[in-house]
Write an enzyme that holds these catalytic residues in place. Structure first.
Site, PDB file in Angstrom:
ATOM      1  N   ARG A 212       4.651   3.021  -6.765  1.00 54.69           N
ATOM      2  CA  ARG A 212       6.098   3.250  -6.761  1.00 54.69           C
ATOM      3  C   ARG A 212       6.798   2.334  -5.755  1.00 54.69           C
ATOM      4  O   ARG A 212       7.952   1.951  -5.947  1.00 54.69           O
ATOM      5  CB  ARG A 212       6.387   4.738  -6.488  1.00 54.69           C
TER       6      ARG A 212
ATOM      7  N   LYS B 290       3.327  -2.463 -13.164  1.00 57.52           N
ATOM      8  CA  LYS B 290       2.596  -2.323 -11.907  1.00 57.52           C
ATOM      9  C   LYS B 290       1.340  -3.183 -11.994  1.00 57.52           C
ATOM     10  O   LYS B 290       0.477  -2.949 -12.831  1.00 57.52           O
ATOM     11  CB  LYS B 290       2.223  -0.853 -11.668  1.00 57.52           C
TER      12      LYS B 290
ATOM     13  N   ASP C 282      -5.845  -0.858 -11.947  1.00 52.99           N
ATOM     14  CA  ASP C 282      -4.522  -0.435 -11.480  1.00 52.99           C
ATOM     15  C   ASP C 282      -3.442  -1.497 -11.752  1.00 52.99           C
ATOM     16  O   ASP C 282      -2.281  -1.305 -11.422  1.00 52.99           O
ATOM     17  CB  ASP C 282      -4.603  -0.111  -9.980  1.00 52.99           C
TER      18      ASP C 282
ATOM     19  N   GLU D 285       1.320   3.677  -3.654  1.00 49.96           N
ATOM     20  CA  GLU D 285       1.802   2.295  -3.492  1.00 49.96           C
ATOM     21  C   GLU D 285       2.462   1.740  -4.749  1.00 49.96           C
ATOM     22  O   GLU D 285       3.285   0.839  -4.662  1.00 49.96           O
ATOM     23  CB  GLU D 285       0.648   1.389  -3.054  1.00 49.96           C
TER      24      GLU D 285
ATOM     25  N   ASP E 109      -1.325   5.379  -0.280  1.00 56.94           N
ATOM     26  CA  ASP E 109      -1.940   5.361  -1.607  1.00 56.94           C
ATOM     27  C   ASP E 109      -0.908   5.602  -2.719  1.00 56.94           C
ATOM     28  O   ASP E 109      -1.215   5.440  -3.890  1.00 56.94           O
ATOM     29  CB  ASP E 109      -3.053   6.423  -1.667  1.00 56.94           C
TER      30      ASP E 109
ATOM     31  N   LYS F 180      -8.805   5.773  -0.205  1.00 53.59           N
ATOM     32  CA  LYS F 180      -9.373   6.613  -1.266  1.00 53.59           C
ATOM     33  C   LYS F 180     -10.839   6.890  -0.956  1.00 53.59           C
ATOM     34  O   LYS F 180     -11.492   6.085  -0.311  1.00 53.59           O
ATOM     35  CB  LYS F 180      -9.310   5.880  -2.617  1.00 53.59           C
TER      36      LYS F 180
HETATM   37  N1  BES Z   1      -3.449   4.056  -8.873  1.00 55.00           N
HETATM   38  C1  BES Z   1      -3.329   5.392  -8.437  1.00 55.00           C
HETATM   39  C2  BES Z   1      -3.204   6.383  -9.586  1.00 55.00           C
HETATM   40  C3  BES Z   1      -4.431   6.543 -10.459  1.00 55.00           C
HETATM   41  C4  BES Z   1      -5.369   7.491 -10.156  1.00 55.00           C
HETATM   42  C5  BES Z   1      -4.578   5.778 -11.576  1.00 55.00           C
HETATM   43  C6  BES Z   1      -6.481   7.652 -10.962  1.00 55.00           C
HETATM   44  C7  BES Z   1      -5.689   5.926 -12.391  1.00 55.00           C
HETATM   45  C8  BES Z   1      -6.639   6.868 -12.077  1.00 55.00           C
HETATM   46  C9  BES Z   1      -2.098   5.552  -7.563  1.00 55.00           C
HETATM   47  O1  BES Z   1      -1.769   4.445  -6.808  1.00 55.00           O
HETATM   48  C10 BES Z   1      -2.375   6.659  -6.621  1.00 55.00           C
HETATM   49  O2  BES Z   1      -3.237   6.504  -5.805  1.00 55.00           O
HETATM   50  N2  BES Z   1      -1.645   7.747  -6.742  1.00 55.00           N
HETATM   51  C11 BES Z   1      -1.813   8.886  -5.933  1.00 55.00           C
HETATM   52  C12 BES Z   1      -0.452   9.366  -5.504  1.00 55.00           C
HETATM   53  C13 BES Z   1      -0.471  10.369  -4.410  1.00 55.00           C
HETATM   54  C14 BES Z   1      -0.944   9.749  -3.135  1.00 55.00           C
HETATM   55  C15 BES Z   1       0.919  10.928  -4.245  1.00 55.00           C
HETATM   56  C16 BES Z   1      -2.550   9.944  -6.723  1.00 55.00           C
HETATM   57  O3  BES Z   1      -2.320  10.067  -7.916  1.00 55.00           O
HETATM   58  O4  BES Z   1      -3.385  10.628  -6.125  1.00 55.00           O
HETATM   59 ZN    ZN Z   2      -2.343   2.645  -7.541  1.00 55.35          ZN
HETATM   60 MN    MN Z   3      -2.751   4.403  -4.953  1.00 56.68          MN
END
Ligand code: BES
Ligand code: ZN
Ligand code: MN
Length: 499
Positions: free
Chosen positions: A353, A267, A290, A351, A349, A279
């Protein structure tokens, strides 16, 4: 950094400082220590076993002594090794890094480490130089003043009685792996205005040219043509065009099973604002990392190109920026991925996946029979496992077990979470094949994994959620805070096992 293979007497090492591992319960008379004790006028006997130092792991004592004529060095660091029976090569890495960082503060230019273990000499030398090189990484690239000055330019490893050729072999491997880890960490640390998807592709291409890897960069037109509607739905809100980085390592002679090919898929979200599902501002800056999964793939491919295993490896990075603008995807949009599956985007968010869906499908189309994807995919994995273990999930227990094994060898924790059919049902969409999120607050890390699983056809697949392990919030005695280079060592082991 210049490396030295020292196989003779440790006290004769031509360096300014010595570091020696002392295990729990040892005396200054123990093998290899007695000589050091006598030439330093009994320094070791005065320290070992005292309140200050019992040989527990994590303990260190640094002493300076007057030259006696019987030893070249004038400083000595004792490093606690803990129980001797549990001491492994990855502990040597930590000892080496700890020594280098401790002496760097003293403006020392040359040092040598004696790990005092009977482990394989080449493995010890490799671990030592890896640890030394990794310990030099700092976050100060963009400081115009006050940069931490790395003073150590010569690092020696001492294994008494070893064959110099064995040590040199280990040193060469360790240099490659240590440099590759720092390469990844530098990428992960780059600010997102510098490291755009285009720049990430340029850095990968330059690395590939240097190391002799084949590298192809797919642009958006190509990705649209291939039907990567899922990946493109993330990129569409950004001014920065997405790039799919495809690196190929082909061995001169393939000793692996016929038709088998491992793909590493990363990723590479160069910045994750969340998109329209924006966010909160606080902590958003962390989302520059990321792209750590992608950086891990690039660094691992660098090491593979230089170590030259006898099996092919494909490295794929989906480099994309997730931004909100007038063209950005909306929650409720429906898109079609390269494998024909339709996706209802309920949260922009989630994204990672979405881009990995097309990246893993592409990897399999390119002939991959085993796929390992890595991603800072979910905040939920940080809640579940913190910063000590990477979450691992997969459709093949053999592959998952092998990665966990490789992790143990390298001091990296991988902890498995389940991906059973019941979980997959939870991402069924009312109006499309699947949706990109599961039920609120439930098994967030698993939901990410079962989503990606939908885009794997016949390949064996494992997914590494490195959101908690790719970045260290605090410095350690052996490493600066910041990007860790997690998983690179274990992935190299995985590749080399299949030779
Ligand atoms: N890049 C984030 C995950 C992340 C969060 C990595 C904190 C490192 C630190 C990912 O893209 C994300 O935003 N995931 C969401 C998924 C949710 C919307 C289902 C999350 O984990 O809140
Ligand atoms: Zn992300
Ligand atoms: Mn995200």
């Amino acid at each position: 950094m210049k490396s030295l293979a020292i196989t003779g007497s440790f006290r004769e090492a031509n360096v300014e400082a010595l570091a020696v591992v002392v295990f729990k319960g040892e005396q200054a008379t123990s093998g290899g220590l007695a000589e050091l004790d006598s030439v330093t006028g009994g320094l070791l006997s005065s320290i070992i076993g005292s309140e200050e130092f019992k040989g527990e792991s994590g303990e260190t004592v640094l002493v300076r002594f007057a030259p006696t004529g019987k030893i070249r060095a004038s400083r000595l660091l004792l490093i606690g090794g803990g129980e001797k029976s549990g001491f492994q090569a990855h502990h040597v890495e930590i000892a080496a890094g700890t020594a280098l960082r401790a002496f760097s503060k003293q403006k020392i230019k040359s040092l040598a480490l004696s790990p005092r273990t009977s482990l394989d000499a080449a493995a010890v030398a490799q671990a030592a130089i890896q640890g030394a090189i990794c310990s030099t990484f700092e976050l100060d690239k963009y400081k115009s003043a006050d940069r931490s000055k790395q003073t150590v330019t010569t690092f020696g490893v001492h294994v008494e009685g070893a064959k110099p050729a064995d040590l040199k072999k280990g040193l060469t491997r360790g240099e490659i792996i240590g440099d590759s880890m720092n390469f990844t960490r530098d990428l992960a640390n780059e600010p997102p205005n510098v490291l755009t998807p285009t720049e990430m592709a340029n850095r990968a291409a330059a690395m590939a040219k240097e190391t002799g890897l084949k590298c192809e960069i797919l642009d958006e037109a190509k990705m649209i043509k291939m039907g990567m509607g899922s990946l493109m739905s993330v990129s569409i809100g950004s001014e920065q065009p997405a790039k799919m980085i495809v690196m190929r390592y082909t061995p001169a002679k393939n000793s692996g099973a016929k038709g088998e090919m491992l793909a590493l898929v990363g990723k590479g979200i160069t910045f994750d604002t969340g998109g329209i599902s924006l966010k909160p501002g606080e902590g958003m800056d962390a989302m520059k990392y990321d792209m750590s999964g992608g950086a891990t793939v690039i660094g691992t491919m660098r090491a593979i190109a230089m170590l030259k295993p006898t099996v092919p490896v494909l490295g794929i990075v989906a480099a994309v920026e997730n931004m909100p603008d007038g063209k950005a995807s909306r929650p409720s949009d429906v898109v079609t991925a390269m494998n024909g599956k339709t996706i209802e985007i309920l949260n922009t968010d989630a994204e990672g996946r979405l881009i990995l869906a097309d990246a893993v499908a592409y990897a399999e189309k390119q002939g991959a029979t085993r796929i390992v994807d890595m991603a800072t995919l979910t905040g939920a994995v940080i809640v579940a496992l913190g910063d000590q273990n990477t979450g691992i999930m997969g459709n093949d227990q053999g592959l998952v077990d092998e990665i966990i094994e490789c992790g143990k060898e390298n001091g990296e924790g991988f902890w498995q979470l389940p991906v059973s059919k019941e979980y997959s049902k939870q991402i069924k969409s009312d109006i499309a094949d699947i949706k990109n999120i599961g039920p609120r607050g439930k098994a967030g890390t698993i939901m990410g994994a079962v989503f990606i699983q939908e885009f794997v056809d016949k390949a064996k697949w494992a997914h590494l959620d490195i959101a908690g392990t790719a970045w260290a919030d605090a410095a350690k005695p052996h490493a600066a805070k910041g990007p860790t280079g997690v998983a690179i060592r274990s992935l190299i082991s995985l590749v080399e096992r299949s030779q």
